[in-house]
Design an enzyme around this catalytic site. Sequence first.
Site, mmCIF file in Angstrom:
data_model
loop_
_atom_site.group_PDB
_atom_site.id
_atom_site.type_symbol
_atom_site.label_atom_id
_atom_site.label_comp_id
_atom_site.label_asym_id
_atom_site.label_seq_id
_atom_site.Cartn_x
_atom_site.Cartn_y
_atom_site.Cartn_z
ATOM 1 N N THR A 26 0.851 -1.192 0.000
ATOM 2 C CA THR A 26 0.000 0.000 0.000
ATOM 3 C C THR A 26 0.886 1.242 0.000
ATOM 4 O OG1 THR A 26 -1.764 -1.143 1.185
ATOM 5 C CG2 THR A 26 -1.741 1.261 1.346
ATOM 6 N N GLY A 27 0.422 2.279 -0.673
ATOM 7 C CA GLY A 27 1.162 3.545 -0.650
ATOM 8 C C GLY A 27 1.561 3.990 -2.036
ATOM 9 N N THR A 29 4.401 4.442 -3.664
ATOM 10 C CA THR A 29 5.401 3.735 -4.474
ATOM 11 C C THR A 29 4.928 2.323 -4.807
ATOM 12 O OG1 THR A 29 7.087 4.996 -3.278
ATOM 13 C CG2 THR A 29 7.874 3.248 -4.696
ATOM 14 N N ALA A 84 8.081 2.165 2.092
ATOM 15 C CA ALA A 84 8.482 2.453 3.474
ATOM 16 C C ALA A 84 8.604 3.965 3.608
ATOM 17 C CB ALA A 84 9.803 1.775 3.818
ATOM 18 N N LYS A 95 6.917 2.222 8.749
ATOM 19 C CA LYS A 95 5.842 2.150 7.761
ATOM 20 C C LYS A 95 4.535 2.536 8.439
ATOM 21 C CE LYS A 95 5.560 -1.520 5.234
ATOM 22 N NZ LYS A 95 5.060 -0.613 4.186
ATOM 23 N N GLY A 96 3.553 2.867 7.631
ATOM 24 C CA GLY A 96 2.239 3.154 8.190
ATOM 25 C C GLY A 96 1.740 4.547 7.910
ATOM 26 N N GLY A 98 0.367 5.378 5.339
ATOM 27 C CA GLY A 98 -0.930 5.170 4.679
ATOM 28 C C GLY A 98 -1.945 4.489 5.569
ATOM 29 N N GLU A 104 -0.185 -4.680 6.613
ATOM 30 C CA GLU A 104 1.126 -4.802 5.959
ATOM 31 C C GLU A 104 2.032 -5.760 6.730
ATOM 32 O OE1 GLU A 104 1.378 -0.406 3.809
ATOM 33 O OE2 GLU A 104 2.235 -0.670 5.796
#
Length: 227
Positions: A26-27, A29, A84, A95-96, A98, A104
């Site tokens: 997720t995110g 990239t 990341a 991370k996180g 998003g 994840e």
Amino acid sequence: MEALKKIAGVTAAQYVTDGMTIGLGTGSTAYYFVEEIGRRVKQEGLQVVGVTTSSVTSKQAEVLGIPLKSIDDIDSIDLTVDGADEVDKDFNGIKGGGAALLMEKIVATPTKEYIWVVDASKMVEHLGAFKLPVEVVQYGADRLFRVFEKAGYKPSFRMKGDSRLVTDMQNYIIDLDLGCIKDPVAFGHLLDGTVGVVEHGLFNGMVDKVIVASKDGVTVLEVPKAS
């Protein structure tokens, strides 16, 4: 910046081969990785099964025609690619950003090869300039907030508009503005032992490769494994 993210995501997709079960991150990239997998499924007939890390990625994968399975229906994942927010010199990460850190981490755990895709700005000496997300159950969240405040962690609830953001798993996120996390492993253990904390955004000793895109090109960093 978007061009660099796309290069990193497309590079990671080159590690995917027919028959794999893959974790879809997720995110911003990881988005480009998922897009490239979708293109290969459609244009090359790539045969894969995806396991997603958020409702956002599930929708993206469904639109692209990537076959999906629930995490509960698989025992292992061949390869997971995710973004990341920060990666330190020891390849620990935050991370996180998003708000998908719990899913994840659940997907990363049974993964044989875990890859992060980042642009060069995410590579740092020490973690902590990026706020550390901590996912907490709603019950007792305000009390926990005060505990973090008293400890000097400068907490803030993640918001969505005027109300607290609720994650896919129906929890809140408290972001900790720590500045510098000198020992991410010890701090991760501290949070793991805190009642009311479901999960945190420290991904320590989990990643196998980091694909870094910069204006000079793409670098693939192999993480040294303890013998």
